[in-house]
Design a protein around this motif. Structure first.
Motif, mmCIF file in Angstrom:
data_model
loop_
_atom_site.group_PDB
_atom_site.id
_atom_site.type_symbol
_atom_site.label_atom_id
_atom_site.label_comp_id
_atom_site.label_asym_id
_atom_site.label_seq_id
_atom_site.Cartn_x
_atom_site.Cartn_y
_atom_site.Cartn_z
ATOM 1 N N ARG A 188 0.827 -1.215 0.000
ATOM 2 C CA ARG A 188 0.000 0.000 0.000
ATOM 3 C C ARG A 188 0.865 1.271 0.000
ATOM 4 O O ARG A 188 0.564 2.237 -0.685
ATOM 5 C CB ARG A 188 -0.907 -0.012 1.217
ATOM 6 C CG ARG A 188 -1.862 1.135 1.241
ATOM 7 C CD ARG A 188 -2.830 1.023 2.379
ATOM 8 N NE ARG A 188 -3.705 2.170 2.366
ATOM 9 C CZ ARG A 188 -4.357 2.601 3.405
ATOM 10 N NH1 ARG A 188 -4.270 1.956 4.550
ATOM 11 N NH2 ARG A 188 -5.117 3.651 3.320
ATOM 12 N N ASN A 189 1.915 1.293 0.809
ATOM 13 C CA ASN A 189 2.822 2.442 0.897
ATOM 14 C C ASN A 189 4.182 2.027 0.340
ATOM 15 O O ASN A 189 5.059 1.577 1.083
ATOM 16 C CB ASN A 189 2.984 2.911 2.349
ATOM 17 C CG ASN A 189 1.742 3.579 2.870
ATOM 18 O OD1 ASN A 189 1.113 4.343 2.156
ATOM 19 N ND2 ASN A 189 1.384 3.288 4.103
ATOM 20 N N ASN A 190 4.348 2.189 -0.959
ATOM 21 C CA ASN A 190 5.580 1.727 -1.592
ATOM 22 C C ASN A 190 6.336 2.832 -2.326
ATOM 23 O O ASN A 190 7.171 2.549 -3.168
ATOM 24 C CB ASN A 190 5.280 0.582 -2.557
ATOM 25 C CG ASN A 190 4.296 0.989 -3.638
ATOM 26 O OD1 ASN A 190 3.928 2.149 -3.732
ATOM 27 N ND2 ASN A 190 3.882 0.038 -4.443
ATOM 28 N N THR A 191 6.046 4.091 -1.988
ATOM 29 C CA THR A 191 6.729 5.196 -2.653
ATOM 30 C C THR A 191 7.358 6.139 -1.631
ATOM 31 O O THR A 191 6.869 6.294 -0.515
ATOM 32 C CB THR A 191 5.769 6.018 -3.544
ATOM 33 O OG1 THR A 191 4.715 6.530 -2.731
ATOM 34 C CG2 THR A 191 5.204 5.170 -4.668
ATOM 35 N N ALA A 192 8.431 6.738 -2.054
ATOM 36 C CA ALA A 192 9.109 7.772 -1.265
ATOM 37 C C ALA A 192 9.103 9.031 -2.121
ATOM 38 O O ALA A 192 9.685 9.052 -3.199
ATOM 39 C CB ALA A 192 10.523 7.348 -0.929
ATOM 40 N N THR A 193 8.413 10.068 -1.645
ATOM 41 C CA THR A 193 8.282 11.289 -2.439
ATOM 42 C C THR A 193 8.564 12.517 -1.576
ATOM 43 O O THR A 193 8.333 12.517 -0.370
ATOM 44 C CB THR A 193 6.868 11.431 -3.038
ATOM 45 O OG1 THR A 193 5.914 11.405 -1.972
ATOM 46 C CG2 THR A 193 6.565 10.315 -4.014
ATOM 47 N N GLN A 194 9.044 13.553 -2.243
ATOM 48 C CA GLN A 194 9.211 14.847 -1.590
ATOM 49 C C GLN A 194 7.895 15.581 -1.746
ATOM 50 O O GLN A 194 7.378 15.711 -2.860
ATOM 51 C CB GLN A 194 10.346 15.626 -2.238
ATOM 52 C CG GLN A 194 10.673 16.890 -1.512
ATOM 53 C CD GLN A 194 11.967 17.522 -1.997
ATOM 54 O OE1 GLN A 194 12.727 16.901 -2.719
ATOM 55 N NE2 GLN A 194 12.202 18.743 -1.584
ATOM 56 N N ILE A 195 7.325 16.056 -0.645
ATOM 57 C CA ILE A 195 5.999 16.675 -0.727
ATOM 58 C C ILE A 195 6.047 18.196 -0.749
ATOM 59 O O ILE A 195 5.048 18.827 -0.998
ATOM 60 C CB ILE A 195 5.058 16.166 0.392
ATOM 61 C CG1 ILE A 195 5.688 16.336 1.769
ATOM 62 C CG2 ILE A 195 4.717 14.720 0.152
ATOM 63 C CD1 ILE A 195 4.798 15.894 2.910
ATOM 64 N N THR A 196 7.198 18.789 -0.489
ATOM 65 C CA THR A 196 7.378 20.230 -0.689
ATOM 66 C C THR A 196 8.729 20.444 -1.334
ATOM 67 O O THR A 196 9.704 19.830 -0.963
ATOM 68 C CB THR A 196 7.313 21.023 0.636
ATOM 69 O OG1 THR A 196 8.299 20.527 1.504
ATOM 70 C CG2 THR A 196 5.950 20.945 1.275
ATOM 71 N N THR A 197 8.772 21.329 -2.304
ATOM 72 C CA THR A 197 10.039 21.574 -2.982
ATOM 73 C C THR A 197 10.543 23.016 -2.916
ATOM 74 O O THR A 197 11.743 23.209 -2.927
ATOM 75 C CB THR A 197 9.947 21.171 -4.471
ATOM 76 O OG1 THR A 197 8.843 21.848 -5.050
ATOM 77 C CG2 THR A 197 9.781 19.692 -4.617
ATOM 78 N N PRO A 198 9.716 24.067 -2.848
ATOM 79 C CA PRO A 198 10.255 25.416 -2.971
ATOM 80 C C PRO A 198 11.278 25.791 -1.905
ATOM 81 O O PRO A 198 12.234 26.485 -2.189
ATOM 82 C CB PRO A 198 9.031 26.313 -2.853
ATOM 83 C CG PRO A 198 7.858 25.463 -3.082
ATOM 84 C CD PRO A 198 8.273 24.070 -2.735
ATOM 85 N N ALA A 199 11.101 25.331 -0.656
ATOM 86 C CA ALA A 199 12.011 25.739 0.404
ATOM 87 C C ALA A 199 13.244 24.851 0.482
ATOM 88 O O ALA A 199 14.094 25.053 1.312
ATOM 89 C CB ALA A 199 11.283 25.691 1.740
ATOM 90 N N CYS A 200 13.343 23.876 -0.391
ATOM 91 C CA CYS A 200 14.459 22.946 -0.314
ATOM 92 C C CYS A 200 15.190 22.873 -1.641
ATOM 93 O O CYS A 200 15.053 21.932 -2.386
ATOM 94 C CB CYS A 200 13.961 21.562 0.089
ATOM 95 S SG CYS A 200 15.306 20.427 0.421
ATOM 96 N N GLU A 201 15.946 23.901 -1.915
ATOM 97 C CA GLU A 201 16.747 23.928 -3.140
ATOM 98 C C GLU A 201 18.203 24.093 -2.750
ATOM 99 O O GLU A 201 18.521 24.863 -1.871
ATOM 100 C CB GLU A 201 16.305 25.068 -4.051
ATOM 101 C CG GLU A 201 14.887 24.884 -4.541
ATOM 102 C CD GLU A 201 14.434 26.051 -5.388
ATOM 103 O OE1 GLU A 201 15.226 26.981 -5.592
ATOM 104 O OE2 GLU A 201 13.287 26.032 -5.826
ATOM 105 N N ALA A 202 19.036 23.368 -3.405
ATOM 106 C CA ALA A 202 20.466 23.409 -3.056
ATOM 107 C C ALA A 202 21.120 24.683 -3.515
ATOM 108 O O ALA A 202 20.705 25.427 -4.301
ATOM 109 C CB ALA A 202 21.181 22.224 -3.679
#
Length: 113
Positions: free
Chosen positions: A99-113
């Motif tokens: 049922r839970n087989n994915t790993a995803t980033q749920i927010t991107t704007p505040a996490c940029e290198a």
């Protein structure tokens, strides 16, 4: 003698002026927001927030009611911001289910290198 003391005092920075000016100068030269980025992930159903920057990551478990608690794992110093999701997926791969087989980033704007 009193004249010499007055001249010496003019040459020394006043403690009030120094303490008043230094926070403004420091804030002008240094952007704290660049260090305090936050990324949020859904790793096989577990919500995780990672805060900080490379070499100083801090991880938190996110609760459904909006609270957070410190995580019980450490993120190595050499992990880049764009590799956090992959690292967390490798770390928690045993928690993956059908049922839970994915790993995803749920927010991107505040996490940029």
């Amino acid at each position: 003698m009193p004249q010499a003391r007055a001249d010496e005092q003019k040459m020394l920075p006043s403690s009030n002026n120094h303490t008043r000016r230094s926070p403004h100068l420091f804030a002008w030269r240094f952007d704290w927001r660049s260090l305090m980025q936050e990324c949020r992930f859904n790793i096989f159903g577990t919500l995780i927030a990672v805060r900080g920057s490379q070499g100083a990551w801090r991880a938190f478990y996110l609760g459904t009611e909006g609270k957070r608690r410190p995580a019980d794992f450490i993120i190595p110093d050499d992990i880049q911001a764009d590799a956090l999701c992959e690292y967390l997926a490798d770390l928690f791969h045993e928690e993956a289910t059908q049922r839970n087989n994915t790993a995803t980033q749920i927010t991107t704007p505040a996490c940029e290198a």
